[in-house]
Scaffold this motif. Structure first.
Motif, PDB file in Angstrom:
ATOM      1  N   PRO A  82       0.811  -1.230   0.000  1.00  4.34           N
ATOM      2  CA  PRO A  82       0.000   0.000   0.000  1.00  4.34           C
ATOM      3  C   PRO A  82       0.841   1.275   0.000  1.00  4.34           C
ATOM      4  O   PRO A  82       0.502   2.247  -0.684  1.00  4.34           O
ATOM      5  N   LEU A  83       1.941   1.272   0.761  1.00  4.67           N
ATOM      6  CA  LEU A  83       2.806   2.450   0.788  1.00  4.67           C
ATOM      7  C   LEU A  83       3.451   2.684  -0.573  1.00  4.67           C
ATOM      8  O   LEU A  83       3.536   3.829  -1.043  1.00  4.67           O
ATOM      9  N   LEU A  84       3.891   1.603  -1.236  1.00  5.58           N
ATOM     10  CA  LEU A  84       4.486   1.723  -2.568  1.00  5.58           C
ATOM     11  C   LEU A  84       3.478   2.264  -3.566  1.00  5.58           C
ATOM     12  O   LEU A  84       3.796   3.160  -4.365  1.00  5.58           O
ATOM     13  N   ASN A  85       2.249   1.745  -3.534  1.00  2.82           N
ATOM     14  CA  ASN A  85       1.218   2.226  -4.451  1.00  2.82           C
ATOM     15  C   ASN A  85       0.907   3.710  -4.217  1.00  2.82           C
ATOM     16  O   ASN A  85       0.680   4.469  -5.165  1.00  2.82           O
ATOM     17  N   THR A  86       0.922   4.116  -2.959  1.00  5.67           N
ATOM     18  CA  THR A  86       0.670   5.525  -2.635  1.00  5.67           C
ATOM     19  C   THR A  86       1.770   6.415  -3.191  1.00  5.67           C
ATOM     20  O   THR A  86       1.502   7.476  -3.776  1.00  5.67           O
ATOM     21  N   LEU A  87       3.018   5.996  -3.023  1.00 10.86           N
ATOM     22  CA  LEU A  87       4.142   6.777  -3.535  1.00 10.86           C
ATOM     23  C   LEU A  87       4.113   6.860  -5.055  1.00 10.86           C
ATOM     24  O   LEU A  87       4.376   7.917  -5.642  1.00 10.86           O
ATOM     25  N   MET A  88       3.792   5.725  -5.700  1.00 12.67           N
ATOM     26  CA  MET A  88       3.696   5.729  -7.158  1.00 12.67           C
ATOM     27  C   MET A  88       2.595   6.679  -7.627  1.00 12.67           C
ATOM     28  O   MET A  88       2.763   7.432  -8.597  1.00 12.67           O
ATOM     29  N   GLY A  89       1.462   6.639  -6.945  1.00 13.84           N
ATOM     30  CA  GLY A  89       0.374   7.540  -7.303  1.00 13.84           C
ATOM     31  C   GLY A  89       0.741   8.993  -7.121  1.00 13.84           C
ATOM     32  O   GLY A  89       0.390   9.852  -7.936  1.00 13.84           O
ATOM     33  N   LEU A  90       1.495   9.274  -6.052  1.00 16.40           N
ATOM     34  CA  LEU A  90       1.948  10.648  -5.804  1.00 16.40           C
ATOM     35  C   LEU A  90       2.897  11.121  -6.892  1.00 16.40           C
ATOM     36  O   LEU A  90       2.825  12.268  -7.354  1.00 16.40           O
ATOM     37  N   ILE A  91       3.782  10.220  -7.324  1.00 15.53           N
ATOM     38  CA  ILE A  91       4.734  10.558  -8.389  1.00 15.53           C
ATOM     39  C   ILE A  91       3.999  10.877  -9.688  1.00 15.53           C
ATOM     40  O   ILE A  91       4.287  11.864 -10.365  1.00 15.53           O
ATOM     41  N   ILE A  92       3.003  10.044 -10.029  1.00 11.43           N
ATOM     42  CA  ILE A  92       2.229  10.286 -11.250  1.00 11.43           C
ATOM     43  C   ILE A  92       1.444  11.588 -11.139  1.00 11.43           C
ATOM     44  O   ILE A  92       1.366  12.381 -12.090  1.00 11.43           O
ATOM     45  N   LEU A 123       6.884  26.139 -10.366  1.00  5.03           N
ATOM     46  CA  LEU A 123       6.170  25.544  -9.240  1.00  5.03           C
ATOM     47  C   LEU A 123       6.173  24.025  -9.315  1.00  5.03           C
ATOM     48  O   LEU A 123       6.505  23.337  -8.339  1.00  5.03           O
ATOM     49  N   PHE A 124       5.821  23.498 -10.492  1.00  9.23           N
ATOM     50  CA  PHE A 124       5.759  22.043 -10.630  1.00  9.23           C
ATOM     51  C   PHE A 124       7.147  21.419 -10.618  1.00  9.23           C
ATOM     52  O   PHE A 124       7.320  20.291 -10.158  1.00  9.23           O
ATOM     53  N   PHE A 125       8.144  22.147 -11.114  1.00 15.48           N
ATOM     54  CA  PHE A 125       9.508  21.629 -11.037  1.00 15.48           C
ATOM     55  C   PHE A 125       9.964  21.539  -9.586  1.00 15.48           C
ATOM     56  O   PHE A 125      10.665  20.602  -9.201  1.00 15.48           O
ATOM     57  N   LYS A 126       9.587  22.525  -8.774  1.00 12.83           N
ATOM     58  CA  LYS A 126       9.927  22.476  -7.351  1.00 12.83           C
ATOM     59  C   LYS A 126       9.204  21.314  -6.659  1.00 12.83           C
ATOM     60  O   LYS A 126       9.783  20.614  -5.810  1.00 12.83           O
ATOM     61  N   MET A 127       7.945  21.092  -7.027  1.00 10.31           N
ATOM     62  CA  MET A 127       7.203  19.959  -6.472  1.00 10.31           C
ATOM     63  C   MET A 127       7.860  18.643  -6.870  1.00 10.31           C
ATOM     64  O   MET A 127       7.992  17.724  -6.050  1.00 10.31           O
ATOM     65  N   THR A 128       8.286  18.576  -8.143  1.00  9.43           N
ATOM     66  CA  THR A 128       8.975  17.368  -8.604  1.00  9.43           C
ATOM     67  C   THR A 128      10.278  17.161  -7.850  1.00  9.43           C
ATOM     68  O   THR A 128      10.629  16.026  -7.489  1.00  9.43           O
ATOM     69  N   GLU A 129      10.996  18.258  -7.601  1.00  8.92           N
ATOM     70  CA  GLU A 129      12.258  18.167  -6.866  1.00  8.92           C
ATOM     71  C   GLU A 129      12.040  17.591  -5.468  1.00  8.92           C
ATOM     72  O   GLU A 129      12.826  16.769  -4.980  1.00  8.92           O
ATOM     73  N   LEU A 130      10.950  18.002  -4.820  1.00  8.82           N
ATOM     74  CA  LEU A 130      10.644  17.477  -3.483  1.00  8.82           C
ATOM     75  C   LEU A 130      10.243  16.003  -3.551  1.00  8.82           C
ATOM     76  O   LEU A 130      10.628  15.206  -2.692  1.00  8.82           O
ATOM     77  N   ILE A 131       9.481  15.658  -4.582  1.00 11.86           N
ATOM     78  CA  ILE A 131       9.058  14.258  -4.733  1.00 11.86           C
ATOM     79  C   ILE A 131      10.267  13.359  -4.959  1.00 11.86           C
ATOM     80  O   ILE A 131      10.301  12.203  -4.516  1.00 11.86           O
ATOM     81  N   LEU A 132      11.289  13.880  -5.647  1.00 13.04           N
ATOM     82  CA  LEU A 132      12.476  13.076  -5.932  1.00 13.04           C
ATOM     83  C   LEU A 132      13.183  12.623  -4.656  1.00 13.04           C
ATOM     84  O   LEU A 132      13.916  11.638  -4.653  1.00 13.04           O
ATOM     85  N   LYS A 133      12.975  13.333  -3.574  1.00 13.95           N
ATOM     86  CA  LYS A 133      13.581  12.934  -2.313  1.00 13.95           C
ATOM     87  C   LYS A 133      13.007  11.609  -1.801  1.00 13.95           C
ATOM     88  O   LYS A 133      13.594  10.958  -0.934  1.00 13.95           O
ATOM     89  N   LEU A 134      11.839  11.224  -2.328  1.00 14.38           N
ATOM     90  CA  LEU A 134      11.211   9.963  -1.929  1.00 14.38           C
ATOM     91  C   LEU A 134      11.657   8.790  -2.796  1.00 14.38           C
ATOM     92  O   LEU A 134      11.238   7.654  -2.551  1.00 14.38           O
ATOM     93  N   ILE A 135      12.496   9.054  -3.808  1.00 13.24           N
ATOM     94  CA  ILE A 135      12.890   7.993  -4.727  1.00 13.24           C
ATOM     95  C   ILE A 135      13.593   6.834  -4.011  1.00 13.24           C
ATOM     96  O   ILE A 135      13.269   5.666  -4.248  1.00 13.24           O
ATOM     97  N   PRO A 136      14.586   7.087  -3.120  1.00  6.83           N
ATOM     98  CA  PRO A 136      15.225   5.949  -2.444  1.00  6.83           C
ATOM     99  C   PRO A 136      14.232   5.068  -1.695  1.00  6.83           C
ATOM    100  O   PRO A 136      14.339   3.836  -1.725  1.00  6.83           O
ATOM    101  N   LEU A 137      13.244   5.688  -1.019  1.00  6.77           N
ATOM    102  CA  LEU A 137      12.228   4.901  -0.309  1.00  6.77           C
ATOM    103  C   LEU A 137      11.385   4.102  -1.295  1.00  6.77           C
ATOM    104  O   LEU A 137      11.062   2.924  -1.045  1.00  6.77           O
TER     105      LEU A 137
END
Length: 525
Positions: free
Chosen positions: A165-175, A300-314
C-alpha cells in the motif's frame, strides 16, 4: 620571529599550506587560519610588535600539528576582557575551535604561552555508483533475507498490508505530480520559441536533429531488446498493422479537455499541451500576460517534482523489497539483459556517429577523443550533467574551435531536450514490462513507446533516479506491471557511468556536425 603584521600574515599562509598538504578539510583550515590570525593579533596588541614568537610544524602520531610559542606573562587570546572592541568575540572564537577533526587549545607552560592545533585528514565519504539508490537496493535485499525468517503472518503483514500500500501511494503521488509537469513543460517550451530569435534560423533544425538522433537510439535499442526479450508481435499482417497505426493516431485526440488528466493518458495530455502552446504563439501579444504565468507554473511544478524526488530511495527500497518477497532474488538477475541492451545501444550508436564524422569530415577519432577528454572524464567521474556542461563550454569553444555563439545556444538546449541514455532506458522498461506482465508488444505499441520515450526523456529531471516517474507513466500507459521499476533502477546502477559518457559523446558529435552546417548556411545566406 617578531610579531609584525608581515610575519603574522606569513605564519597564517604557511600553516594553511601545511594543513592543506596534510589533507585537512578546507572548512577546518579556514577556521584554523581565523583562530591563528586573531590570536596573534591579540598577542601583538598585548605584548607589542617587537615580541618574539616561535612556530613549529610537525606530524604527531601521523597527524599534522602546529605549535606557536610566545614567552611572557600568561595571556589567553581566546578570552579577553575587551571583547566589545575585538574583531572576533570570545563566543565566536570558541565556536571556531569546534572543528570536524581538529582540536585547538591554549596553555601556559614554563613561562610560555602556547597555541596548539592537532588535526586529522578529511574523511571522504565512500561513493557508490548510484549513491542513495544503491544503498536503498542493498538494504532492501538485506531486509528481505531477514524478514524471510519471520513467521508467515508477519511476512504477510509487512509485505501486503504495509509495503505494497505504501508503494502504491508513492507511485500515485509521483504520477500526480509528473503529469501536470509534462503538460506545462511542453507548453512552456513552445512559448519560448517565439521569443528566441536564433530559433528562427537554426532552432527548429536543432530540435529536428535531436528527434532524429533519439529515433536512431530508440531503433538500435529496440532491435537489441527484441533479441534478448522476444515479445514483439507482428500478428495480423500488414492490414492489421495499418489499422493499429491508424487507431494509435486517433487515440491521441481526446474527447474531453480534462478527462486525460483524470485518466493519466499521457499521450492525449501531450497533444493538448502541443495544441495549447501553438494557440498561445498564434495569439502573440494578446496572450503576452499568459507567458509569465506559464513560466511561474512551470517553476512551481519543477519544485514539487524536486521534493518528490527525495522519496525515490524509499520508493526503490519498497519496489525491490516487494519483488524479492513476492518472487525471489533470482528475478533481479535478469537485469543483466537490460544492462546488455544499454551497452549495445551506447556502443552501437556511438560508433555510428563517430563513423559519420570520420567519413564526412575526415576527422581523426583519436584526436576527437583527445580534445574532448576533459569533459568525458568529468562525465564519467562526477556523473553530473551540470558539471560536465560547464566544462563542455570551454572544450567546444577552445579545443574544437566551434563558434562561441552556437555553443552558448546549443549546449544548454541539448542538456534540456536531448537525453540519449534516458530514451534507451524507456525502451528497456517497455520490453522488461512486457516480460514481467506476460504480454507482447505490437508494432503500434512500439511506436507509442518511441513517442513517449522522446517526450518523457525531455521532461524527466536530469538527476539520477529522475526517470522513475517516466517509468511509472510509460508502464501505466501500456497497461504493464510496475514491478519492473525496481529492476530498472538496479540495472541503472551498472550503466550510469557509461550512460554519462555516451550522453556527452552523442551531444558533442552532433554539435561538431551542426557547427559545419551552420557555417555553410551563413556563407550562402
Amino acid at each position: 620571529m617578531k610579531l609584525s603584521n608581515n610575519n603574522i600574515a606569513k605564519v597564517v599562509e604557511d600553516t594553511q599550506d601545511f594543513f592543506e598538504q596534510a589533507g585537512v578539510s578546507k572548512r577546518d583550515v579556514t577556521k584554523i587560519n581565523l583562530v591563528f590570525e586573531e590570536s596573534l593579533l591579540r598577542w601583538q596588541e598585548y605584548f607589542g610588535a617587537e615580541q618574539e614568537f616561535q612556530v613549529q610544524t610537525r606530524k604527531w602520531f601521523g597527524k599534522p600539528k602546529v605549535l606557536i610559542r610566545l614567552k611572557g606573562a600568561p595571556f589567553n587570546p581566546f578570552k579577553t576582557p575587551d571583547d566589545d572592541f575585538a574583531i572576533l568575540s570570545a563566543e565566536i572564537m570558541q565556536n571556531l575551535l569546534i572543528h570536524e577533526g581538529t582540536r585547538t587549545t591554549y596553555s601556559y607552560t614554563n613561562g610560555y604561552n602556547e597555541l596548539s592545533t592537532v588535526s586529522t585528514k578529511e574523511r571522504k565519504p565512500i561513493k557508490l555508483p548510484g549513491g542513495s539508490i544503491t544503498v536503498a537496493i542493498l538494504i532492501a535485499i538485506a531486509a528481505s533475507f531477514v524478514i524471510e525468517k519471520f513467521p508467515q503472518p508477519v511476512q504477510t503483514f509487512l509485505v501486503d498490508d504495509l509495503a505494497v500500500p505504501l508503494l502504491n501511494t508513492l507511485m500515485g503521488l509521483i504520477i500526480a505530480v509528473t503529469i501536470p509537469t509534462v503538460f506545462i513543460s511542453v507548453v512552456a517550451s513552445i512559448c519560448v520559441m517565439e521569443n528566441v530569435t536564433t530559433l528562427s534560423n537554426i532552432g527548429f533544425k536543432v530540435i529536428r536533429r535531436f528527434v532524429f538522433i533519439m529515433a536512431l537510439i530508440i531503433s538500435v535499442a529496440t532491435c537489441a531488446s527484441a533479441v534478448l526479450f522476444p515479445v514483439v508481435s507482428f500478428a495480423g499482417g500488414s492490414k492489421a498493422l495499418i489499422g493499429e497505426i491508424i487507431s494509435l493516431l486517433l487515440s491521441t485526440f481526446p474527447n474531453s479537455i480534462f478527462q486525460p488528466f483524470i485518466d493519466g493518458n499521457i499521450l492525449q495530455i501531450v497533444m493538448i499541451a502541443l495544441f495549447t502552446g501553438v494557440c498561445i504563439v498564434i495569439l502573440g501579444q494578446r496572450a503576452a500576460d499568459l507567458k509569465p504565468l506559464i513560466n511561474a507554473t512551470k517553476e512551481l511544478f519543477f519544485k514539487m517534482t524536486e521534493l518528490i524526488l527525495k522519496l525515490i530511495p524509499l520508493t526503490i527500497f519498497l519496489s525491490i523489497f516487494k519483488t524479492v518477497m513476492k518472487t525471489s532474488i533470482g528475478e533481479l538477475f535478469v537485469v543483466w539483459k537490460i544492462v546488455a541492451v544499454s551497452y549495445i545501444t551506447y556502443i552501437g550508436v556511438g560508433v555510428l556517429m563517430l563513423a559519420y564524422l570520420k567519413i564526412k569530415y575526415r576527422i581523426s577519432i583519436a584526436d576527437f577523443f583527445r580534445k574532448n577528454a576533459p569533459v568525458f572524464i568529468i562525465s564519467m567521474t562526477m556523473l553530473s550533467g551540470t558539471a560536465s556542461m560547464m566544462v563542455n563550454f570551454d572544450v567546444c569553444k577552445k579545443n574544437m574551435n566551434i563558434d562561441p555563439n552556437l555553443c552558448d545556444f546549443w549546449i544548454p538546449l541539448s542538456h534540456t531536450l536531448f537525453s540519449p541514455s534516458t530514451v534507451t532506458n524507456f525502451v528497456n522498461c517497455a520490453f522488461m514490462g512486457a516480460v514481467v506482465s506476460g504480454e507482447t508488444l505490437s508494432v503500434s505499441e512500439l511506436l507509442l513507446v518511441a513517442f513517449l520515450a522522446i517526450q518523457l526523456s525531455t521532461v524527466s529531471p536530469k538527476v539520477y533516479g529522475g526517470s522513475l516517474a517516466g517509468y511509472t507513466i510509460l508502464l501505466t500507459q501500456l497497461g504493464f506491471s510496475q514491478d519492473v521499476i525496481g529492476q530498472m533502477m538496479v540495472a541503472n546502477v551498472f550503466t550510469i557511468t557509461m550512460a554519462s559518457l555516451f550522453g556527452m559523446l552523442a551531444r558533442n558529435c552532433d554539435l561538431y556536425d551542426l557547427s559545419h552546417q551552420v557555417k555553410f548556411s551563413a556563407a550562402h545566406a
